[in-house]
Enzyme design. Sequence first.
Site, PDB file in Angstrom:
ATOM      1  N   HIS A  20      -2.085  -5.425   1.440  1.00 30.98           N
ATOM      2  CA  HIS A  20      -3.350  -6.132   1.204  1.00 30.98           C
ATOM      3  C   HIS A  20      -3.028  -7.540   0.747  1.00 30.98           C
ATOM      4  O   HIS A  20      -2.058  -7.751   0.005  1.00 30.98           O
ATOM      5  CB  HIS A  20      -4.183  -5.451   0.106  1.00 30.98           C
ATOM      6  CG  HIS A  20      -5.218  -6.365  -0.476  1.00 30.98           C
ATOM      7  ND1 HIS A  20      -6.429  -6.594   0.142  1.00 30.98           N
ATOM      8  CD2 HIS A  20      -5.210  -7.159  -1.576  1.00 30.98           C
ATOM      9  CE1 HIS A  20      -7.120  -7.485  -0.565  1.00 30.98           C
ATOM     10  NE2 HIS A  20      -6.396  -7.834  -1.617  1.00 30.98           N
ATOM     11  N   TYR A  75     -12.303  -2.221  -3.808  1.00 27.72           N
ATOM     12  CA  TYR A  75     -12.842  -2.401  -2.452  1.00 27.72           C
ATOM     13  C   TYR A  75     -14.368  -2.281  -2.429  1.00 27.72           C
ATOM     14  O   TYR A  75     -14.940  -1.918  -1.394  1.00 27.72           O
ATOM     15  CB  TYR A  75     -12.206  -1.392  -1.498  1.00 27.72           C
ATOM     16  CG  TYR A  75     -10.844  -1.799  -0.961  1.00 27.72           C
ATOM     17  CD1 TYR A  75     -10.689  -2.959  -0.205  1.00 27.72           C
ATOM     18  CD2 TYR A  75      -9.720  -1.021  -1.186  1.00 27.72           C
ATOM     19  CE1 TYR A  75      -9.446  -3.327   0.304  1.00 27.72           C
ATOM     20  CE2 TYR A  75      -8.471  -1.383  -0.672  1.00 27.72           C
ATOM     21  CZ  TYR A  75      -8.348  -2.544   0.070  1.00 27.72           C
ATOM     22  OH  TYR A  75      -7.121  -2.911   0.580  1.00 27.72           O
ATOM     23  N   LYS A 129       0.823  -1.209   0.000  1.00 25.55           N
ATOM     24  CA  LYS A 129       0.000   0.000   0.000  1.00 25.55           C
ATOM     25  C   LYS A 129       0.864   1.269   0.000  1.00 25.55           C
ATOM     26  O   LYS A 129       2.081   1.209   0.235  1.00 25.55           O
ATOM     27  CB  LYS A 129      -0.947  -0.054   1.204  1.00 25.55           C
ATOM     28  CG  LYS A 129      -1.967  -1.201   1.108  1.00 25.55           C
ATOM     29  CD  LYS A 129      -2.964  -1.167   2.267  1.00 25.55           C
ATOM     30  CE  LYS A 129      -3.975  -2.304   2.150  1.00 25.55           C
ATOM     31  NZ  LYS A 129      -5.010  -2.246   3.237  1.00 25.55           N
ATOM     32  N   THR A 189      -5.465  -7.262  10.507  1.00 23.62           N
ATOM     33  CA  THR A 189      -5.800  -5.987   9.852  1.00 23.62           C
ATOM     34  C   THR A 189      -5.332  -4.801  10.688  1.00 23.62           C
ATOM     35  O   THR A 189      -4.775  -3.833  10.155  1.00 23.62           O
ATOM     36  CB  THR A 189      -7.328  -5.902   9.638  1.00 23.62           C
ATOM     37  OG1 THR A 189      -7.763  -7.070   8.957  1.00 23.62           O
ATOM     38  CG2 THR A 189      -7.697  -4.663   8.849  1.00 23.62           C
ATOM     39  N   ASN A 193      -2.205   0.291   6.705  1.00 20.48           N
ATOM     40  CA  ASN A 193      -1.701  -0.983   7.236  1.00 20.48           C
ATOM     41  C   ASN A 193      -0.828  -1.775   6.256  1.00 20.48           C
ATOM     42  O   ASN A 193      -0.779  -2.999   6.307  1.00 20.48           O
ATOM     43  CB  ASN A 193      -2.846  -1.817   7.809  1.00 20.48           C
ATOM     44  CG  ASN A 193      -3.900  -2.163   6.782  1.00 20.48           C
ATOM     45  OD1 ASN A 193      -3.750  -1.840   5.607  1.00 20.48           O
ATOM     46  ND2 ASN A 193      -4.944  -2.832   7.211  1.00 20.48           N
ATOM     47  N   ARG A 241      -1.687 -14.310   4.189  1.00 24.89           N
ATOM     48  CA  ARG A 241      -2.412 -13.660   5.301  1.00 24.89           C
ATOM     49  C   ARG A 241      -1.621 -13.822   6.609  1.00 24.89           C
ATOM     50  O   ARG A 241      -1.627 -12.924   7.449  1.00 24.89           O
ATOM     51  CB  ARG A 241      -3.815 -14.246   5.439  1.00 24.89           C
ATOM     52  CG  ARG A 241      -4.742 -14.011   4.253  1.00 24.89           C
ATOM     53  CD  ARG A 241      -5.248 -12.610   4.113  1.00 24.89           C
ATOM     54  NE  ARG A 241      -6.123 -12.183   5.165  1.00 24.89           N
ATOM     55  CZ  ARG A 241      -6.932 -11.116   5.089  1.00 24.89           C
ATOM     56  NH1 ARG A 241      -6.960 -10.375   3.971  1.00 24.89           N
ATOM     57  NH2 ARG A 241      -7.678 -10.757   6.094  1.00 24.89           N
ATOM     58  N   GLU A 246      -9.294 -10.634  -8.044  1.00 28.04           N
ATOM     59  CA  GLU A 246      -8.386  -9.499  -7.843  1.00 28.04           C
ATOM     60  C   GLU A 246      -7.206  -9.549  -8.813  1.00 28.04           C
ATOM     61  O   GLU A 246      -6.761  -8.505  -9.306  1.00 28.04           O
ATOM     62  CB  GLU A 246      -7.902  -9.490  -6.392  1.00 28.04           C
ATOM     63  CG  GLU A 246      -9.020  -9.144  -5.415  1.00 28.04           C
ATOM     64  CD  GLU A 246      -8.645  -9.309  -3.949  1.00 28.04           C
ATOM     65  OE1 GLU A 246      -9.501  -9.021  -3.102  1.00 28.04           O
ATOM     66  OE2 GLU A 246      -7.503  -9.728  -3.656  1.00 28.04           O
ATOM     67  N   ARG A 287       2.425  -6.401   9.117  1.00 30.80           N
ATOM     68  CA  ARG A 287       1.685  -5.271   9.689  1.00 30.80           C
ATOM     69  C   ARG A 287       2.246  -4.896  11.062  1.00 30.80           C
ATOM     70  O   ARG A 287       2.270  -3.704  11.413  1.00 30.80           O
ATOM     71  CB  ARG A 287       0.200  -5.602   9.726  1.00 30.80           C
ATOM     72  CG  ARG A 287      -0.435  -5.425   8.329  1.00 30.80           C
ATOM     73  CD  ARG A 287      -1.793  -6.036   8.237  1.00 30.80           C
ATOM     74  NE  ARG A 287      -2.525  -5.577   7.042  1.00 30.80           N
ATOM     75  CZ  ARG A 287      -3.633  -6.165   6.603  1.00 30.80           C
ATOM     76  NH1 ARG A 287      -4.134  -7.209   7.240  1.00 30.80           N
ATOM     77  NH2 ARG A 287      -4.242  -5.700   5.525  1.00 30.80           N
TER      78      ARG A 287
HETATM   79  P1  RTP Z   1      -7.157  -5.815   3.024  1.00 33.11           P
HETATM   80  O1  RTP Z   1      -8.437  -6.171   2.318  1.00 33.11           O
HETATM   81  O2  RTP Z   1      -6.697  -4.405   2.758  1.00 33.11           O
HETATM   82  O3  RTP Z   1      -6.101  -6.854   2.815  1.00 33.11           O
HETATM   83  O4  RTP Z   1      -7.418  -5.845   4.611  1.00 33.11           O
HETATM   84  P2  RTP Z   1      -8.159  -6.959   5.432  1.00 33.11           P
HETATM   85  O5  RTP Z   1      -8.669  -8.054   4.542  1.00 33.11           O
HETATM   86  O6  RTP Z   1      -7.252  -7.359   6.545  1.00 33.11           O
HETATM   87  O7  RTP Z   1      -9.367  -6.127   6.039  1.00 33.11           O
HETATM   88  P3  RTP Z   1     -10.777  -5.791   5.359  1.00 33.11           P
HETATM   89  O8  RTP Z   1     -11.835  -6.149   6.351  1.00 33.11           O
HETATM   90  O9  RTP Z   1     -10.885  -6.365   3.990  1.00 33.11           O
HETATM   91  O10 RTP Z   1     -10.735  -4.211   5.265  1.00 33.11           O
HETATM   92  C1  RTP Z   1     -10.095  -3.543   4.185  1.00 33.11           C
HETATM   93  C2  RTP Z   1      -9.322  -2.364   4.726  1.00 33.11           C
HETATM   94  O11 RTP Z   1     -10.244  -1.420   5.283  1.00 33.11           O
HETATM   95  C3  RTP Z   1      -9.679  -0.818   6.432  1.00 33.11           C
HETATM   96  N1  RTP Z   1     -10.532  -1.048   7.580  1.00 33.11           N
HETATM   97  N2  RTP Z   1     -10.750  -0.137   8.480  1.00 33.11           N
HETATM   98  N3  RTP Z   1     -11.648   1.269  10.764  1.00 33.11           N
HETATM   99  C4  RTP Z   1     -12.031   0.007  10.578  1.00 33.11           C
HETATM  100  O12 RTP Z   1     -12.764  -0.587  11.347  1.00 33.11           O
HETATM  101  C5  RTP Z   1     -11.549  -0.695   9.389  1.00 33.11           C
HETATM  102  N4  RTP Z   1     -11.838  -1.931   9.062  1.00 33.11           N
HETATM  103  C6  RTP Z   1     -11.182  -2.160   7.913  1.00 33.11           C
HETATM  104  C7  RTP Z   1      -8.325  -1.427   6.675  1.00 33.11           C
HETATM  105  O13 RTP Z   1      -7.338  -0.544   6.195  1.00 33.11           O
HETATM  106  C8  RTP Z   1      -8.379  -2.706   5.881  1.00 33.11           C
HETATM  107  O14 RTP Z   1      -7.109  -3.080   5.435  1.00 33.11           O
HETATM  108 MG    MG Z   2      -9.799  -7.662   2.824  1.00 36.96          MG
END
Ligand code: RTP
Ligand code: MG
Length: 143
Positions: free
Chosen positions: A117, A51, A11, A93, A114, A87, A128, A104
Amino acid sequence: MAIERTFSIIKPDAVAKNHIGAIYNRFESAGLKIIASKMVHLSKEQAEGFYAEHSARPFFGALVSFMTSGPVMVQVLEGENAVLANREIMGATNPAEAARGTLRADYAASIDENAVHGSDAVESAAREIAYFFSAEEVCQRTR
Ligand code: RTP
Ligand code: MG
């Protein structure tokens, strides 16, 4: 063990901090092969589309703004159980909850910025990868 492909993004925060090489080293040290790679500066439309599953969430605007704030590295990783393996390399996350030694924990400043991705399933990985790479851009690695 299944050989899988997963999609990864370094990122804008981690690119800005010059962590590309360190992060690629983690992937390769874990046995994941990089089979496609490029730097791109996402448009608002590209980030929103990528997203889309989060479009109704309160953090969506901030997420799109962050993901378009500078260039990212996008790559396809291949290896045994690549989706879960990546992962695990990434960590949780929220970096405050990420295990020691994960990307992370080491490189992310906050849940909003963070560092990386990674696809969360084989199905989302295929979608993707196709979102960013043509078939010709993804290499066959036989060695
Ligand atoms: P990514 O898709 O970026 O790999 O991250 P992830 O699967 O670990 O988390 P995801 O639930 O898919 O969320 C995508 C991105 O959104 C932001 N986020 N912020 N403030 C919050 O509660 C929150 N929850 C998610 C994070 O930057 C996350 O990477
Ligand atoms: Mg995700």
